[in-house]
Design an enzyme around this catalytic site. Structure first.
Site, PDB file in Angstrom:
ATOM      1  N   ARG B 247       1.092  -0.800  -0.588  1.00  0.00           N
ATOM      2  CA  ARG B 247       0.036  -0.109   0.182  1.00  0.00           C
ATOM      3  C   ARG B 247       0.696   1.380   0.331  1.00  0.00           C
ATOM      4  NH1 ARG B 247      -2.159   0.640   5.351  1.00  0.00           N
ATOM      5  NH2 ARG B 247      -1.305   3.082   5.082  1.00  0.00           N
ATOM      6  N   HIS B 251      -3.784   5.080   4.040  1.00  0.00           N
ATOM      7  CA  HIS B 251      -4.747   3.517   4.877  1.00  0.00           C
ATOM      8  C   HIS B 251      -5.978   4.669   4.320  1.00  0.00           C
ATOM      9  CE1 HIS B 251      -8.458   1.816   6.257  1.00  0.00           C
ATOM     10  NE2 HIS B 251      -8.418   2.707   6.583  1.00  0.00           N
ATOM     11  N   TYR B 260       3.460   6.331  11.384  1.00  0.00           N
ATOM     12  CA  TYR B 260       4.312   5.361  11.131  1.00  0.00           C
ATOM     13  C   TYR B 260       5.695   5.029  10.514  1.00  0.00           C
ATOM     14  CZ  TYR B 260      -0.150   3.936   8.781  1.00  0.00           C
ATOM     15  OH  TYR B 260      -0.728   4.569   7.544  1.00  0.00           O
TER      16      TYR B 260
END
Lengths: 346, 348
Positions: B247, B251, B260
């Site tokens: 990805r 998100h 993160y």
């Protein structure tokens, strides 16, 4: 029941009336539903070869085949999630969760999926699912084998909830629910499975009522007891006892807990002017609060006392030894009636 | 990992040059629409979106194997590339991100794509039920409709996935479990999400054949998905494909990956762009030239513009639908609430 039947002037056809237990009535209803609609499927834990732990599906697999009546792995979310896909594929699933408390592991599928798919898909994916849930207490069962989930289910948009009180109602309400295009939670009072009664298989509502309505099981003029499931029989007992003291109690079997038949509720309470709601579920935020509000809204001007509730308590469902203390018993219901009858405005 | 029996017949046929070019065109269309949708969100055209940057090969390749005359696909909320490949009306699809209607405005029965939904793993069991329905219904030609269900490494932690794998194997249901392992469940990396090394490895425990593939290689994805479909369609039961991808974006448009993961980590994890990979392959094999790529991009831009116009023209649904679409058979309470709503909100 007989009172209202007489009142409406209609007569049962004796040839179509049989005495059977609720277990037999449900079994017969399922048998007929399977025969009438080839798209119906019955499945769940142990409902095939064993015929269900309560034998509600007894003999159905042998008669209708292993494709129509089948055992699933032991996983409630799986059973209910699979029902969604089967409904999408054009089937009418009649899944069973073995005991009420085991509906909890499937709540995600029931609430987030079954209840919403018709809405989410703008009506293109109806969920004609009849979820049979052996419900309520009264059989001294282990933990999670006796719960009253009606308020939880009734609160979820997209679900309908019904509970039969006797074999006749069980037969007809199940046959009706299993032909509807919407999800119906069918709450079977397991303490009544072995009670026998007359079932008129020819006529659902011999008294002229609607299959989606509430039903006056005993007519009276001093107070209305509103109940459903196993509590209807108990309320009828109470009415019998009260009659000895000259108090004529009307017993209204709500039958559908969603949608609630507000008109029948109002008609009964406008006549008696007093009401007590009786349910096994805990008091707080229980369905009794909803019923009381509906009565207040439609009968405020005629009510002679606030609506009372006689219910289970806000405690985890107790062990068998304490069950009789938890479930509304005749004395507690009589006290509830007394509180209403003796109410004095301040 | 490959425990799926070798395919034969049509499923083993190599992709033709025309099909390879079609795959490229689809991937460009999806890439362009995906990046545009993020821009739309920034411009206030839509309130939110779940990007799939980097997953074009996994989505286009798998969606390409679907036979929309008999199969059915169960997505989550990040399968725009699958939907586009299946020919779903993209204005209707994007309407869910426009906040017009949960699940989108496309017709699931007609498009063969179940409504978009946000409970990851929620629809994995639906695929098993639908697939079992194919077994029960049977087919004249003995070839079953296949359900394909999408979920990610994060959703693989959900109990419903395990119940679905077990049910599917016990019932020998024609299901393809298509896992897009994109490395991240919002902020949690796969190694802190998936025990046992991979999702594909778990299939063995259920006796389900599995493939772990390079999900950024569209040709490998098409071949694997075709094999899986052929296997399930012939009545051999479920298959699990784990497409390893990455990805590249956040998100969702509300997410900040900088909290993160670092840019270096992103570069390392992402590897080569799946579009660029196919482009190099097509050039090396002489299947397409720069003019073709330019034409594909122009077509993608034109399509995006059309979809954006459609989205912008999309008004809210009438409030009555809120009440009318809850049930097939409405209730007196809902009718009363609708009447109250009309009285209290539509007065002038």
């Amino acid at each position: 029941m007989s009172n209202s039947t007489l009142e409406s002037g209609k007569v049962h056809t004796p040839a179509s009336t049989t005495v059977m237990s609720m277990q037999q009535a449900l079994n017969r209803a399922l048998d007929e539903v399977l025969a009438e609609n080839p798209r119906t499927l019955i499945f769940g834990e142990d409902c095939g070869r064993l015929g269900g732990v309560f034998r509600i599906t007894d003999g159905l697999q042998a008669k209708h085949g292993e494709q129509r009546v089948f055992d699933t792995p032991l996983a409630e979310s799986g059973i209910l999630g699979m029902s969604v896909g089967l409904a999408m594929a054009g089937f009418h699933p009649i899944p069973e969760v073995q005991f009420d408390g085991f509906a909890y592991p499937a709540i995600n599928q029931i609430v987030c999926q079954i209840a919403r798919m018709n809405y989410r898909s703008r009506g293109t994916l109806p969920m004609p699912i009849t979820l049979r849930v052996p419900s309520f207490g009264g059989i001294r069962a282990p933990e999670h084998h006796g719960e009253s989930l009606e308020a939880l289910f009734a609160h979820v948009p997209g679900l309908k909830v019904v509970s039969p009180s006797n074999p006749h109602e069980a037969y007809h309400l199940l046959k009706y629910a299993a032909t509807r295009p919407d999800p119906v939670i069918f709450m079977e009072p397991k303490s009544r499975y072995w009670q026998k009664g007359e079932v008129d298989t020819a006529s659902h509502d011999a008294d002229g009522g609607s299959p989606t309505g509430a039903k006056v099981m005993r007519a009276g003029r001093h107070l209305t007891l509103v109940a459903w499931g196993a509590m209807v029989a108990r309320c009828l007992q109470v009415a019998e006892l009260a009659a000895e003291d000259g108090i004529e109690i009307e017993v209204l079997d709500l039958r559908w807990l969603k949608p609630i038949d507000t008109a029948a509720l109002a008609a009964s309470v406008r006549k008696t002017r007093r009401a007590v709601v009786v349910h096994e579920a805990p008091l707080t935020s229980g369905l009794g609060a909803e019923v009381a509000q509906l009565i207040t809204q439609s009968c405020f001007d005629t009510l002679k006392a606030p609506v009372e509730r006689v219910t289970g308590f806000d405690v985890p469902y107790p062990s068998g030894d304490l069950e009789d203390e938890y479930i509304p018993n005749i004395d507690r219901i009589l006290f509830g009636i007394q509180r209403v009858l003796e109410y004095k405005r301040g | 990992m490959d425990t799926l029996p070798v395919a034969s017949g049509d499923a083993a046929e190599p992709l033709t040059p025309a099909q390879l070019r079609e795959l490229y065109s689809l991937m460009v269309a999806v890439r362009h629409l995906d990046t545009s949708a993020i821009a739309w969100q920034r411009q206030g055209i839509i309130p939110g979106y779940a990007p799939e940057l980097g997953q074009e090969a996994a989505q286009v390749g798998s969606g390409y194997a679907v036979d929309t005359t008999r199969d059915f696909v169960f997505p989550t909320y990040r399968e725009m590339g699958v939907a586009r490949t299946m020919g779903v009306d993209m204005v209707a699809y994007m309407s869910t991100h426009k906040a017009t209607w949960h699940g989108g405005l496309y017709d699931p029965q007609e498009s063969r794509l179940a409504p978009i939904q946000a409970v990851v793993a929620g629809s994995v069991l639906h695929a098993v039920g639908w697939a079992h329905g194919q077994t029960l219904a049977g087919t004249a030609d003995g070839k079953l409709g296949v359900a394909m269900t999408y979920f990610g490494d994060g959703a693989s932690s959900q109990g419903d996935v395990h119940e679905a794998l077990n049910f599917a194997a016990v019932m020998n249901a024609p299901v393809v479990f298509f896992v897009q392992n994109n490395g991240w469940a919002i902020s949690v990396p796969t190694e802190r999400q998936v025990a046992g090394g991979s999702v594909a490895a778990r299939a063995a425990g259920y006796g389900i054949p599995a493939l772990q593939i390079d999900g950024d290689d569209v040709i490998a994805v098409v071949e694997a998905t075709r094999r899986a479909f052929a296997h399930a369609r012939s009545g051999n039961g479920p298959v699990l494909i784990e497409a390893m991808t990455y990805r590249r974006g956040p998100h969702s448009t509300s997410d900040d990956p900088g909290r993160y993961r670092s840019l270096d980590e992103e570069r390392d994890g992402a590897g080569m762009d799946p579009l660029e990979r196919l482009k190099q392959r097509l050039l090396a094999d002489g299947i397409a030239d720069e003019a073709f790529f330019a034409e594909a991009l122009a077509a993608a831009k034109a399509e995006e513009e059309q979809i954006r116009t459609g989205i912008q023209a999309l008004g809210s649904r009438p409030g009555t639908e809120m009440f009318d679409l809850v049930f097939q058979e409405t209730t007196p309470a809902l009718q009363a609430q609708a009447a109250n709503w009309r009285e209290e909100s539509e007065h002038v």
